[in-house]
Design a protein around this motif. Sequence first.
Motif, mmCIF file in Angstrom:
data_model
loop_
_atom_site.group_PDB
_atom_site.id
_atom_site.type_symbol
_atom_site.label_atom_id
_atom_site.label_comp_id
_atom_site.label_asym_id
_atom_site.label_seq_id
_atom_site.Cartn_x
_atom_site.Cartn_y
_atom_site.Cartn_z
ATOM 1 N N ARG A 18 -38.935 94.656 9.596
ATOM 2 C CA ARG A 18 -38.071 93.659 8.944
ATOM 3 C C ARG A 18 -37.272 94.295 7.807
ATOM 4 N N ALA A 19 -37.910 95.202 7.063
ATOM 5 C CA ALA A 19 -37.214 95.874 5.972
ATOM 6 C C ALA A 19 -36.063 96.732 6.491
ATOM 7 N N ALA A 20 -36.195 97.211 7.730
ATOM 8 C CA ALA A 20 -35.126 98.001 8.349
ATOM 9 C C ALA A 20 -34.014 97.118 8.902
ATOM 10 N N GLY A 21 -34.204 95.799 8.855
ATOM 11 C CA GLY A 21 -33.128 94.882 9.199
ATOM 12 C C GLY A 21 -33.056 94.447 10.640
ATOM 13 N N VAL A 22 -34.167 94.542 11.386
ATOM 14 C CA VAL A 22 -34.101 94.114 12.785
ATOM 15 C C VAL A 22 -33.826 92.614 12.862
ATOM 16 N N GLY A 23 -33.179 92.210 13.952
ATOM 17 C CA GLY A 23 -32.884 90.796 14.134
ATOM 18 C C GLY A 23 -34.121 89.971 14.402
ATOM 19 N N LEU A 24 -35.131 90.589 15.048
ATOM 20 C CA LEU A 24 -36.352 89.863 15.389
ATOM 21 C C LEU A 24 -37.504 90.836 15.513
#
Length: 257
Positions: free
Chosen positions: A212-218
């Motif tokens: 999530r910290a890496a910015g994945v959509g899900l």
Amino acid sequence: MPLPLIRDAHLNYPRVGHAFFMRHGGVSEGIYASLNGGVGSKDSRDAVMENRRRMAEAIGVAPDRFLVPFQVHSNLAIAVDRPWAEDERPQVDGIVTRTPGLAIGVTGADCGMVLFADPQGGVVGACHAGWKGALNDVAGATISTMLGLGARRDRIVAVLGPTIAQKSYEVGPEFVARFTDIDPKFSRFFKPSVNEGHSLFDLPGFIGMRCRAAGVGLFENTDRDTYSDEESFYSYRRATHRGEADYGRLVGVIVLR
């Protein structure tokens, strides 16, 4: 007979095939019974290669296009566009491709196996995240490598396969310190154990945080505990607690069609 495997609905796209293989449907015997995918184990090499062949068939590729790196508990990730010889396996823990028909995967036996896909961008990836890899952010490195092939962060779906659950992962104070010395906020991934001075580590939660910290959509967790479900999965920790000499390896794999 089809191999027993886990597929996650969040990776069901027309151009993407994937599987988290379970421990049944292979030819290995004894403590490796039966679908051991670990060439680094002490199992019969012929048995492991037959198991790998069956996995390749299940995912719809030729055995020489079923690629699993030499894992070293690192945060190293690479992009691949062609098969490699078995004795040329790269020593990395993340692997990414945009080449159709090239199945890329990782092994695990308590460690996290994460599969990634940006179906719109036509990029997939896989990483092996044990505690060392998770702490050093192998998931973030794998995602960054996907971006280099044209993926976009907010389109990436990440799915964590069978992994040791927090209830099964007791650690000592020196283990906790490795994390909290880097960031005191990491203490939230530990809770007290019934054994004084020990804690239970939430590896799946930590991997999810990294994704999530890496910015994945899900990010999704299949929520299967390798340690407690002996019928379905291998477990390094379970084998160690029993004093067994070795253990089998599970495989998670993803492919672009």
